[in-house]
Design a protein around this motif. Structure first.
Motif, PDB file in Angstrom:
ATOM      1  N   ARG A  78       0.830  -1.204   0.000  1.00  0.00           N
ATOM      2  CA  ARG A  78       0.000   0.000   0.000  1.00  0.00           C
ATOM      3  C   ARG A  78       0.865   1.254   0.000  1.00  0.00           C
ATOM      4  O   ARG A  78       0.586   2.219  -0.712  1.00  0.00           O
ATOM      5  N   SER A  79       1.955   1.250   0.772  1.00  0.00           N
ATOM      6  CA  SER A  79       2.829   2.429   0.803  1.00  0.00           C
ATOM      7  C   SER A  79       3.558   2.614  -0.530  1.00  0.00           C
ATOM      8  O   SER A  79       3.749   3.748  -0.979  1.00  0.00           O
ATOM      9  N   ILE A  80       3.932   1.522  -1.169  1.00  0.00           N
ATOM     10  CA  ILE A  80       4.577   1.616  -2.487  1.00  0.00           C
ATOM     11  C   ILE A  80       3.588   2.190  -3.499  1.00  0.00           C
ATOM     12  O   ILE A  80       3.924   3.080  -4.279  1.00  0.00           O
ATOM     13  N   LEU A  81       2.361   1.689  -3.488  1.00  0.00           N
ATOM     14  CA  LEU A  81       1.359   2.177  -4.424  1.00  0.00           C
ATOM     15  C   LEU A  81       1.027   3.650  -4.165  1.00  0.00           C
ATOM     16  O   LEU A  81       0.793   4.408  -5.110  1.00  0.00           O
ATOM     17  N   THR A  82       1.062   4.058  -2.917  1.00  0.00           N
ATOM     18  CA  THR A  82       0.832   5.461  -2.585  1.00  0.00           C
ATOM     19  C   THR A  82       1.940   6.338  -3.159  1.00  0.00           C
ATOM     20  O   THR A  82       1.684   7.432  -3.680  1.00  0.00           O
ATOM     21  N   ARG A  83       3.192   5.871  -3.079  1.00  0.00           N
ATOM     22  CA  ARG A  83       4.306   6.627  -3.664  1.00  0.00           C
ATOM     23  C   ARG A  83       4.164   6.724  -5.185  1.00  0.00           C
ATOM     24  O   ARG A  83       4.408   7.769  -5.781  1.00  0.00           O
ATOM     25  N   LEU A  84       3.763   5.612  -5.817  1.00  0.00           N
ATOM     26  CA  LEU A  84       3.577   5.631  -7.272  1.00  0.00           C
ATOM     27  C   LEU A  84       2.434   6.572  -7.659  1.00  0.00           C
ATOM     28  O   LEU A  84       2.503   7.261  -8.674  1.00  0.00           O
ATOM     29  N   GLU A  85       1.405   6.606  -6.816  1.00  0.00           N
ATOM     30  CA  GLU A  85       0.293   7.520  -7.082  1.00  0.00           C
ATOM     31  C   GLU A  85       0.743   8.965  -6.921  1.00  0.00           C
ATOM     32  O   GLU A  85       0.368   9.834  -7.717  1.00  0.00           O
ATOM     33  N   ALA A  86       1.553   9.240  -5.915  1.00  0.00           N
ATOM     34  CA  ALA A  86       2.059  10.601  -5.708  1.00  0.00           C
ATOM     35  C   ALA A  86       2.939  11.043  -6.879  1.00  0.00           C
ATOM     36  O   ALA A  86       2.987  12.229  -7.206  1.00  0.00           O
ATOM     37  N   ASP A  87       3.623  10.101  -7.511  1.00  0.00           N
ATOM     38  CA  ASP A  87       4.462  10.423  -8.665  1.00  0.00           C
ATOM     39  C   ASP A  87       3.670  10.509  -9.963  1.00  0.00           C
ATOM     40  O   ASP A  87       4.229  10.783 -11.023  1.00  0.00           O
ATOM     41  N   GLY A  88       2.373  10.222  -9.900  1.00  0.00           N
ATOM     42  CA  GLY A  88       1.524  10.352 -11.079  1.00  0.00           C
ATOM     43  C   GLY A  88       1.546   9.164 -12.010  1.00  0.00           C
ATOM     44  O   GLY A  88       1.057   9.254 -13.134  1.00  0.00           O
ATOM     45  N   LEU A  89       2.106   8.052 -11.584  1.00  0.00           N
ATOM     46  CA  LEU A  89       2.156   6.883 -12.454  1.00  0.00           C
ATOM     47  C   LEU A  89       0.865   6.064 -12.402  1.00  0.00           C
ATOM     48  O   LEU A  89       0.503   5.422 -13.388  1.00  0.00           O
ATOM     49  N   ILE A  90       0.194   6.064 -11.260  1.00  0.00           N
ATOM     50  CA  ILE A  90      -1.046   5.309 -11.113  1.00  0.00           C
ATOM     51  C   ILE A  90      -2.084   6.190 -10.428  1.00  0.00           C
ATOM     52  O   ILE A  90      -1.752   7.226  -9.854  1.00  0.00           O
ATOM     53  N   THR A  91      -3.332   5.761 -10.515  1.00  0.00           N
ATOM     54  CA  THR A  91      -4.409   6.430  -9.797  1.00  0.00           C
ATOM     55  C   THR A  91      -5.181   5.381  -9.012  1.00  0.00           C
ATOM     56  O   THR A  91      -5.304   4.237  -9.458  1.00  0.00           O
ATOM     57  N   ALA A  92      -5.689   5.781  -7.867  1.00  0.00           N
ATOM     58  CA  ALA A  92      -6.478   4.883  -7.031  1.00  0.00           C
ATOM     59  C   ALA A  92      -7.943   5.243  -7.190  1.00  0.00           C
ATOM     60  O   ALA A  92      -8.305   6.418  -7.196  1.00  0.00           O
ATOM     61  N   ARG A  93      -8.754   4.227  -7.326  1.00  0.00           N
ATOM     62  CA  ARG A  93     -10.204   4.426  -7.377  1.00  0.00           C
ATOM     63  C   ARG A  93     -10.805   3.601  -6.262  1.00  0.00           C
ATOM     64  O   ARG A  93     -10.667   2.372  -6.251  1.00  0.00           O
ATOM     65  N   GLN A  94     -11.448   4.288  -5.330  1.00  0.00           N
ATOM     66  CA  GLN A  94     -11.957   3.624  -4.140  1.00  0.00           C
ATOM     67  C   GLN A  94     -12.916   2.499  -4.517  1.00  0.00           C
ATOM     68  O   GLN A  94     -13.841   2.670  -5.290  1.00  0.00           O
ATOM     69  N   GLY A  95     -12.634   1.336  -3.949  1.00  0.00           N
ATOM     70  CA  GLY A  95     -13.469   0.165  -4.185  1.00  0.00           C
ATOM     71  C   GLY A  95     -13.152  -0.579  -5.466  1.00  0.00           C
ATOM     72  O   GLY A  95     -13.647  -1.681  -5.675  1.00  0.00           O
ATOM     73  N   LEU A  96     -12.351   0.011  -6.342  1.00  0.00           N
ATOM     74  CA  LEU A  96     -12.039  -0.627  -7.617  1.00  0.00           C
ATOM     75  C   LEU A  96     -10.586  -1.089  -7.700  1.00  0.00           C
ATOM     76  O   LEU A  96     -10.299  -2.090  -8.333  1.00  0.00           O
ATOM     77  N   GLY A  97      -9.675  -0.334  -7.122  1.00  0.00           N
ATOM     78  CA  GLY A  97      -8.268  -0.717  -7.160  1.00  0.00           C
ATOM     79  C   GLY A  97      -7.391   0.387  -7.704  1.00  0.00           C
ATOM     80  O   GLY A  97      -7.766   1.563  -7.729  1.00  0.00           O
ATOM     81  N   TYR A  98      -6.218  -0.008  -8.167  1.00  0.00           N
ATOM     82  CA  TYR A  98      -5.234   0.936  -8.708  1.00  0.00           C
ATOM     83  C   TYR A  98      -5.151   0.744 -10.212  1.00  0.00           C
ATOM     84  O   TYR A  98      -5.106  -0.383 -10.706  1.00  0.00           O
ATOM     85  N   PHE A  99      -5.102   1.871 -10.928  1.00  0.00           N
ATOM     86  CA  PHE A  99      -5.065   1.852 -12.378  1.00  0.00           C
ATOM     87  C   PHE A  99      -3.885   2.677 -12.854  1.00  0.00           C
ATOM     88  O   PHE A  99      -3.505   3.661 -12.212  1.00  0.00           O
ATOM     89  N   VAL A 100      -3.329   2.297 -14.009  1.00  0.00           N
ATOM     90  CA  VAL A 100      -2.233   3.055 -14.599  1.00  0.00           C
ATOM     91  C   VAL A 100      -2.795   4.398 -15.048  1.00  0.00           C
ATOM     92  O   VAL A 100      -3.862   4.459 -15.670  1.00  0.00           O
TER      93      VAL A 100
END
Length: 144
Positions: free
Chosen positions: A90-112
């Protein structure tokens, strides 16, 4: 106590008073210093696995192996594949989201992310960048 000594959890006592084993402090210190330590036998430390996971996800996204808008594997799957905890993933995905590589959608997951060409954070829409909103003196619906 005997089973612990058989498994090398404790050194042999210096003396026994009745049924009570007694160790001198110097012997305990020496025994403790000689015990094998985890991750000193050439195995990778856990933080190496975290770095490998983060760099592999970054590289896969930047190289285009995950097309824009594609859903990434779940936190549970990533944790199981790489031998780390879900909190770490989760912390890795949060860092990737902060860098703009992925987006999180609540209840759906992480998307490029749709705009990930540079790997830099996705800029805000042009109309909202640097605009401060002040509510002081604004008309409220009850004032009408």
């Amino acid at each position: 106590m005997t089973s612990y000594r058989r498994r090398s959890h404790l050194p042999e006592p210096d003396q026994t008073i009745g049924r009570t084993p007694v160790w001198r402090p110097a012997r305990i210190v020496a025994w403790h210093a000689s015990r094998p330590r985890p991750h000193t036998d050439g195995r990778a430390v856990p933080t190496a696995r975290v770095q490998v996971l983060e760099s592999s996800l970054r590289e896969a996204i930047r190289a285009g192996r995950h097309p824009e808008g594609e859903k990434l594997r779940s936190e549970r799957q990533l944790a199981a594949e790489h031998g780390v905890g879900r909190t770490t993933v989760r912390s890795i995905l949060t860092r990737l989201e902060a860098d703009g590589l992925i987006t999180a959608r609540q209840g759906l997951g992480y998307f490029v992310a749709e705009d990930r060409s540079s790997g830099e954070p996705i800029p805000e829409p042009a109309g909202s960048a640097g605009v401060e909103v002040s509510h002081a003196g604004a008309e409220r619906p009850d004032d009408l």
